[in-house]
Design a protein around this motif. Structure first.
Motif, PDB file in Angstrom:
ATOM      1  N   PHE A  13     -30.530 -16.176  11.933  1.00  0.00           N
ATOM      2  CA  PHE A  13     -29.373 -16.546  12.082  1.00  0.00           C
ATOM      3  C   PHE A  13     -28.594 -15.676  13.152  1.00  0.00           C
ATOM      4  CE2 PHE A  13     -30.110 -19.289   8.374  1.00  0.00           C
ATOM      5  CZ  PHE A  13     -29.732 -20.549   8.945  1.00  0.00           C
ATOM      6  N   SER A  39     -31.935 -20.069  -5.436  1.00  0.00           N
ATOM      7  CA  SER A  39     -30.676 -19.991  -4.450  1.00  0.00           C
ATOM      8  C   SER A  39     -30.976 -18.911  -3.288  1.00  0.00           C
ATOM      9  CB  SER A  39     -29.401 -19.849  -4.946  1.00  0.00           C
ATOM     10  OG  SER A  39     -28.780 -20.885  -5.338  1.00  0.00           O
ATOM     11  N   GLY A  40     -30.757 -19.321  -1.919  1.00  0.00           N
ATOM     12  CA  GLY A  40     -30.845 -18.360  -0.870  1.00  0.00           C
ATOM     13  C   GLY A  40     -32.420 -18.111  -0.345  1.00  0.00           C
ATOM     14  N   SER A  44     -32.760 -25.129   2.127  1.00  0.00           N
ATOM     15  CA  SER A  44     -32.224 -25.782   2.945  1.00  0.00           C
ATOM     16  C   SER A  44     -32.301 -25.544   4.654  1.00  0.00           C
ATOM     17  CB  SER A  44     -30.450 -25.734   3.035  1.00  0.00           C
ATOM     18  OG  SER A  44     -30.312 -26.309   1.617  1.00  0.00           O
TER      19      SER A  44
HETATM   20  P1  ADP Z   1     -31.256 -22.264  -0.195  1.00  0.00           P
HETATM   21  O1  ADP Z   1     -30.968 -23.700   0.394  1.00  0.00           O
HETATM   22  O2  ADP Z   1     -32.668 -21.941  -0.698  1.00  0.00           O
HETATM   23  O3  ADP Z   1     -30.226 -21.848  -1.082  1.00  0.00           O
HETATM   24  P2  ADP Z   1     -30.463 -21.437   2.660  1.00  0.00           P
HETATM   25  O4  ADP Z   1     -31.408 -22.136   3.533  1.00  0.00           O
HETATM   26  O5  ADP Z   1     -29.183 -22.451   2.378  1.00  0.00           O
HETATM   27  O6  ADP Z   1     -31.099 -21.204   1.173  1.00  0.00           O
HETATM   28  O7  ADP Z   1     -30.028 -19.933   2.985  1.00  0.00           O
HETATM   29  C1  ADP Z   1     -31.116 -19.127   3.220  1.00  0.00           C
HETATM   30  C2  ADP Z   1     -30.446 -17.709   3.646  1.00  0.00           C
HETATM   31  O8  ADP Z   1     -29.932 -17.993   5.005  1.00  0.00           O
HETATM   32  C3  ADP Z   1     -29.252 -17.345   2.815  1.00  0.00           C
HETATM   33  O9  ADP Z   1     -29.247 -15.840   2.789  1.00  0.00           O
HETATM   34  C4  ADP Z   1     -28.069 -17.860   3.439  1.00  0.00           C
HETATM   35  O10 ADP Z   1     -26.993 -17.171   3.333  1.00  0.00           O
HETATM   36  C5  ADP Z   1     -28.351 -17.709   5.030  1.00  0.00           C
HETATM   37  N1  ADP Z   1     -27.821 -18.925   5.924  1.00  0.00           N
HETATM   38  C6  ADP Z   1     -27.847 -20.246   5.644  1.00  0.00           C
HETATM   39  N2  ADP Z   1     -27.250 -20.852   6.720  1.00  0.00           N
HETATM   40  C7  ADP Z   1     -26.951 -19.883   7.504  1.00  0.00           C
HETATM   41  C8  ADP Z   1     -25.908 -20.091   8.560  1.00  0.00           C
HETATM   42  N3  ADP Z   1     -25.711 -21.107   9.193  1.00  0.00           N
HETATM   43  N4  ADP Z   1     -25.716 -18.758   9.192  1.00  0.00           N
HETATM   44  C9  ADP Z   1     -26.038 -17.518   8.551  1.00  0.00           C
HETATM   45  N5  ADP Z   1     -26.665 -17.498   7.371  1.00  0.00           N
HETATM   46  C10 ADP Z   1     -27.102 -18.630   6.982  1.00  0.00           C
END
Ligand code: ADP
Ligand code: ADP
Length: 218
Positions: A13, A39-40, A44
């Motif tokens: 990102f 989580s994290g 997603s």
């Molecule tokens: P999960 O769904 O397993 O909880 P995510 O895919 O939401 O994990 O997030 C993975 C990592 O990417 C995390 O560290 C999160 O903070 C970061 N992250 C997710 N979306 C964004 C974004 N749009 N901008 C910056 N960091 C992001």
């Protein structure tokens, strides 16, 4: 050929966070893949890349489905439209003639057990029923790939059990390719034909486990 294929995918990102590293997988029609992990760990992000909402920073994502549907935890229904009109929206955007999209929307609502509720507005429906409208809206487009980001996470346990059974029945009927994020191992095992376990920061796939049964369930 698989419906979805990731080849050595990395996602960075703009904030500098590396969310995914070295992710490779493929998912074919008739496969229901659950994605679990803390989580994290990038679950997603994996789904957003699969849908095309986000692009990979390195590696390739190949989605060959004509239609990809995304179901979120929050059903994101349009409150000023009836259940029927919420489901018809997909056809409106695709230019499907009115009579045909009314027929398809009514059929989709019937499939998720909401026959008779077509004129109701979302606020008049229970949480489970709203989620059913959201699933009807996703499936009315006959997706080749359906992506679910913890769709039942906000539901009470009884409703969740009902929805799991419902979704499994719909999957057996339609046989799309599915990826389903969940925090619940029992939900993953109940619903899917394969479980992908992710872990770490950046997130990686640490296990990819085919389950020793397939549809229809005994
Ligand atoms: P999960 O769904 O397993 O909880 P995510 O895919 O939401 O994990 O997030 C993975 C990592 O990417 C995390 O560290 C999160 O903070 C970061 N992250 C997710 N979306 C964004 C974004 N749009 N901008 C910056 N960091 C992001
Ligand atoms: P769900 O499991 O789909 O969330 P509930 O457990 O909340 O449904 O409700 C049980 C049943 O009560 C539903 O299957 C439906 O028949 C009926 N019901 C729920 N909400 C409404 C409503 N707004 N109007 C009429 N009947 C309803």
């Amino acid at each position: 050929a698989p419906t979805l294929r990731f080849d050595d995918v990395t996602k960075d990102f703009a904030t500098g966070t590396r969310a995914l590293a070295g992710v490779s997988l493929s998912v074919s029609r008739g496969e229901f893949v659950s994605v679990v992990g803390p989580s994290g760990c990038g679950k997603s992000t994996l789904l957003r890349l699969a849908s095309g909402l986000e692009g990979a920073s390195a590696g390739t994502v190949d989605n060959s489905a004509d239609v990809t549907s995304f179901v979120f935890q929050d059903p994101t229904l349009l409150e000023w439209r009836s259940a029927q009109k919420n489901v018809e929206l997909v056809g409106e955007l695709a230019g499907v003639p009115a009579a045909e999209r009314r027929r398809r929307a009514a059929e989709a609502l019937d499939l998720v057990g909401l026959a008779g509720f077509e004129p109701q507005h979302p606020r008049a429906l229970s949480g489970g029923m709203r989620m059913r409208v959201s699933i009807a809206r996703a499936l009315v487009a006959e997706p080749g790939l359906a992506l679910f980001d913890e769709p039942f996470g906000a539901l009470d346990e009884i409703t969740r059990l009902k929805m799991q059974t419902e979704l499994q029945r719909l999957f057996q009927l339609k046989q799309f390719a599915a990826m389903f994020i969940t925090h619940s191992i029992s939900e993953a095992v109940y619903l899917s034909s394969r479980v992908i376990v992710m872990s770490g920061r950046p997130g990686r796939i640490v296990e990819d486990i085919p389950l020793p049964w397939s549809y229809p369930r005994p």
